[in-house]
Design a protein around this motif. Sequence first.
Motif, short mmCIF file in Angstrom:
data_model
loop_
_atom_site.label_atom_id
_atom_site.label_comp_id
_atom_site.label_asym_id
_atom_site.label_seq_id
_atom_site.Cartn_x
_atom_site.Cartn_y
_atom_site.Cartn_z
N GLY A 46 37.68 32.09 42.88
CA GLY A 46 36.33 32.62 42.64
C GLY A 46 36.12 33.04 41.20
N GLY A 47 37.11 33.69 40.61
CA GLY A 47 37.01 34.09 39.22
C GLY A 47 36.94 32.90 38.29
N LEU A 48 37.73 31.87 38.58
CA LEU A 48 37.69 30.67 37.74
C LEU A 48 36.34 29.96 37.85
N LEU A 49 35.80 29.90 39.06
CA LEU A 49 34.48 29.27 39.24
C LEU A 49 33.39 30.05 38.49
N TYR A 52 47.43 37.98 39.28
CA TYR A 52 48.41 39.05 39.39
C TYR A 52 48.75 39.32 40.84
N GLY A 53 47.76 39.22 41.71
CA GLY A 53 48.02 39.41 43.13
C GLY A 53 48.93 38.34 43.71
N LEU A 54 48.90 37.15 43.11
CA LEU A 54 49.78 36.06 43.57
C LEU A 54 51.22 36.25 43.12
N VAL A 55 51.41 36.67 41.89
CA VAL A 55 52.76 36.72 41.33
C VAL A 55 53.34 38.12 41.25
N GLY A 56 52.51 39.13 41.26
CA GLY A 56 52.99 40.51 41.10
C GLY A 56 53.51 41.08 42.40
N ASP A 57 54.36 42.08 42.27
CA ASP A 57 54.88 42.80 43.42
C ASP A 57 53.98 44.01 43.65
N TRP A 83 49.07 35.31 50.72
CA TRP A 83 48.74 34.67 49.45
C TRP A 83 47.31 34.15 49.42
N GLN A 84 46.63 34.05 50.59
CA GLN A 84 45.30 33.46 50.62
C GLN A 84 44.26 34.30 49.89
N TRP A 85 44.29 35.62 50.06
CA TRP A 85 43.26 36.46 49.45
C TRP A 85 43.37 36.47 47.92
N PRO A 86 44.55 36.67 47.37
CA PRO A 86 44.62 36.56 45.90
C PRO A 86 44.27 35.17 45.39
N ALA A 87 44.62 34.13 46.15
CA ALA A 87 44.29 32.77 45.72
C ALA A 87 42.78 32.55 45.72
N LEU A 88 42.09 33.07 46.73
CA LEU A 88 40.64 32.96 46.77
C LEU A 88 39.99 33.77 45.64
N THR A 89 40.57 34.91 45.33
CA THR A 89 40.07 35.71 44.22
C THR A 89 40.25 34.96 42.90
N LEU A 90 41.40 34.35 42.72
CA LEU A 90 41.67 33.55 41.53
C LEU A 90 40.68 32.39 41.42
N GLY A 121 34.47 36.64 34.82
CA GLY A 121 35.13 35.68 35.70
C GLY A 121 36.62 35.56 35.40
N LEU A 122 36.96 35.56 34.10
CA LEU A 122 38.38 35.51 33.73
C LEU A 122 39.12 36.77 34.14
N ALA A 123 38.44 37.91 34.07
CA ALA A 123 39.06 39.16 34.52
C ALA A 123 39.33 39.14 36.02
N VAL A 124 38.38 38.62 36.79
CA VAL A 124 38.58 38.51 38.24
C VAL A 124 39.71 37.53 38.54
N ALA A 125 39.74 36.42 37.81
CA ALA A 125 40.81 35.43 38.01
C ALA A 125 42.16 36.02 37.65
N ALA A 126 42.21 36.83 36.60
CA ALA A 126 43.48 37.47 36.22
C ALA A 126 43.96 38.42 37.33
N GLY A 127 43.02 39.13 37.94
CA GLY A 127 43.39 40.00 39.06
C GLY A 127 43.94 39.21 40.23
#
Length: 148
Positions: free
Chosen positions: A88-91, A67-72, A79-86, A58-64
């Motif tokens: 989901g990983g945290l949950l 990274y999608g939120l802040v990385g180029d 921003w919605q898809w990386p935020a949902l991934t973050l 879950g932490l690995a998914v959240a890290a991805g």
Amino acid sequence: MSATEETGTGGARPGRRELAYAVLLCLAGAGLGWPVAVRCWPPGAPRRVLGGLLTLLGLAVAAGGGYGLVGDLGDPVTWQWPALTLLGGLLAAVGGSLTMLRGHRWPAMGARYERRTPRPTGTSGPIGGAGTVEAWEALDRGEDPTVR
């Protein structure tokens, strides 16, 4: 790899086949893990180990997702898809942590949910009575309880 796959012209875009393989492998892994997940586990170490593994994944998914939120990434992504991934990983990580820390206290599934061996009936029909339990047991044996 063919020339059309390397340049991206013509057929499928590069990486499309790898994506399909990754999705199929994840689905196969989840499908193989499902029968094990519903089995009765002892309340000790296996739950803690699997809870810890789920926490790490879950932490690995959240890290991805982070990274999608802040990385180029080079692609214009919303921003919605990386935020949902973050999220989901945290949950998943929180659920894994709860399993790791408190799972040994949870009740195990009882034997009453296990499949019973069919018992012979003294009547000519597939079920001995008109009860609901007998009808479900007949369905488990592959018999039609409505045919007498």
